[in-house]
Design a protein around this motif. Structure first.
Motif, PDB file in Angstrom:
ATOM      1  N   ASP A 174       1.540   4.116  -6.357  1.00  0.00           N
ATOM      2  CA  ASP A 174       0.859   3.864  -5.093  1.00  0.00           C
ATOM      3  C   ASP A 174       1.779   2.969  -4.271  1.00  0.00           C
ATOM      4  O   ASP A 174       1.870   1.763  -4.509  1.00  0.00           O
ATOM      5  N   PRO A 175       2.505   3.553  -3.295  1.00  0.00           N
ATOM      6  CA  PRO A 175       3.494   2.783  -2.534  1.00  0.00           C
ATOM      7  C   PRO A 175       2.895   1.678  -1.672  1.00  0.00           C
ATOM      8  O   PRO A 175       3.623   0.851  -1.138  1.00  0.00           O
ATOM      9  N   HIS A 176       1.560   1.644  -1.558  1.00  0.00           N
ATOM     10  CA  HIS A 176       0.931   0.575  -0.779  1.00  0.00           C
ATOM     11  C   HIS A 176       0.824  -0.723  -1.575  1.00  0.00           C
ATOM     12  O   HIS A 176       0.640  -1.792  -0.990  1.00  0.00           O
ATOM     13  N   TRP A 177       0.929  -0.637  -2.909  1.00  0.00           N
ATOM     14  CA  TRP A 177       0.951  -1.847  -3.729  1.00  0.00           C
ATOM     15  C   TRP A 177       2.380  -2.331  -3.832  1.00  0.00           C
ATOM     16  O   TRP A 177       3.279  -1.558  -4.123  1.00  0.00           O
ATOM     17  N   ARG A 178       2.589  -3.613  -3.582  1.00  0.00           N
ATOM     18  CA  ARG A 178       3.934  -4.199  -3.572  1.00  0.00           C
ATOM     19  C   ARG A 178       3.955  -5.460  -4.423  1.00  0.00           C
ATOM     20  O   ARG A 178       3.135  -6.370  -4.237  1.00  0.00           O
ATOM     21  N   LEU A 179       4.889  -5.499  -5.329  1.00  0.00           N
ATOM     22  CA  LEU A 179       5.172  -6.720  -6.059  1.00  0.00           C
ATOM     23  C   LEU A 179       6.298  -7.406  -5.303  1.00  0.00           C
ATOM     24  O   LEU A 179       7.389  -6.854  -5.175  1.00  0.00           O
ATOM     25  N   ARG A 180       6.018  -8.569  -4.763  1.00  0.00           N
ATOM     26  CA  ARG A 180       7.008  -9.272  -3.961  1.00  0.00           C
ATOM     27  C   ARG A 180       7.926 -10.081  -4.863  1.00  0.00           C
ATOM     28  O   ARG A 180       7.467 -10.815  -5.740  1.00  0.00           O
ATOM     29  N   VAL A 238       0.501  -7.586  -3.598  1.00  0.00           N
ATOM     30  CA  VAL A 238      -0.350  -7.301  -2.449  1.00  0.00           C
ATOM     31  C   VAL A 238      -0.488  -5.794  -2.233  1.00  0.00           C
ATOM     32  O   VAL A 238       0.348  -5.015  -2.681  1.00  0.00           O
ATOM     33  N   HIS A 239      -1.553  -5.446  -1.529  1.00  0.00           N
ATOM     34  CA  HIS A 239      -1.738  -4.081  -1.044  1.00  0.00           C
ATOM     35  C   HIS A 239      -1.488  -4.128   0.456  1.00  0.00           C
ATOM     36  O   HIS A 239      -2.052  -4.956   1.171  1.00  0.00           O
ATOM     37  N   VAL A 240      -0.610  -3.262   0.931  1.00  0.00           N
ATOM     38  CA  VAL A 240      -0.271  -3.215   2.348  1.00  0.00           C
ATOM     39  C   VAL A 240      -1.069  -2.095   2.993  1.00  0.00           C
ATOM     40  O   VAL A 240      -1.013  -0.938   2.566  1.00  0.00           O
ATOM     41  N   GLY A 241      -1.825  -2.444   4.024  1.00  0.00           N
ATOM     42  CA  GLY A 241      -2.671  -1.476   4.706  1.00  0.00           C
ATOM     43  C   GLY A 241      -1.889  -0.578   5.641  1.00  0.00           C
ATOM     44  O   GLY A 241      -0.677  -0.747   5.832  1.00  0.00           O
TER      45      GLY A 241
END
Length: 133
Positions: A46-52, A64-67
């Motif tokens: 799911d490319p909207h979930w990002r581990l920073r 975070v989840h990016v909208g």
């Protein structure tokens, strides 16, 4: 942690542990659309979930989840302090640029806690992008 993709390639893995009693599987279901995962196969990307990941000190800073508007709409985890990753771990994050995230696991100190949660059907998982900043 580290796992292996179906084609035998190494992939970083981040396991989420419960920090409070309320942070169980029901809370994670409510906040995400992650799939149930029994430690077999690879969950969906799911490319909207990002581990920073922070390049300056080689640490992980948040999940975070990016909208659709490009803004964070769910902050699932934020590092309380900056801890540099070992070189081998950082190099794997840098090379793969994706991470398997699974949780919640009840007891971080219990041997086999991840396996126990997976066997009980109490894990949700996703493959997220690593976002370097």
């Amino acid at each position: 942690m580290q796992t292996t993709t179906p084609d035998g390639q190494p992939m970083p893995m981040l396991v989420l542990y419960r920090e409070t009693e309320d942070a169980g599987i029901e809370d994670l279901k409510r906040r995400t659309t992650w799939e149930h995962w029994g430690l077999h196969d690879m969950p969906d990307l799911d490319p909207h979930w990002r581990l920073r990941a922070n390049v300056a000190d080689r640490s992980l800073s948040g999940l975070v989840h990016v909208g659709p508007d490009g803004e964070d709409d769910v902050e699932l985890w934020r590092a309380a302090e900056s801890v540099s990753l070992p070189t081998a771990a950082w190099d794997l994050y840098d090379a793969v640029q994706h991470v398997l995230i699974a949780g919640p696991v009840k007891d971080a100190d219990a041997p086999g806690a991840l396996q126990t949660a997976g066997d009980a059907g109490e894990l949700l998982a996703v493959v997220a992008r690593v976002s370097f900043h």
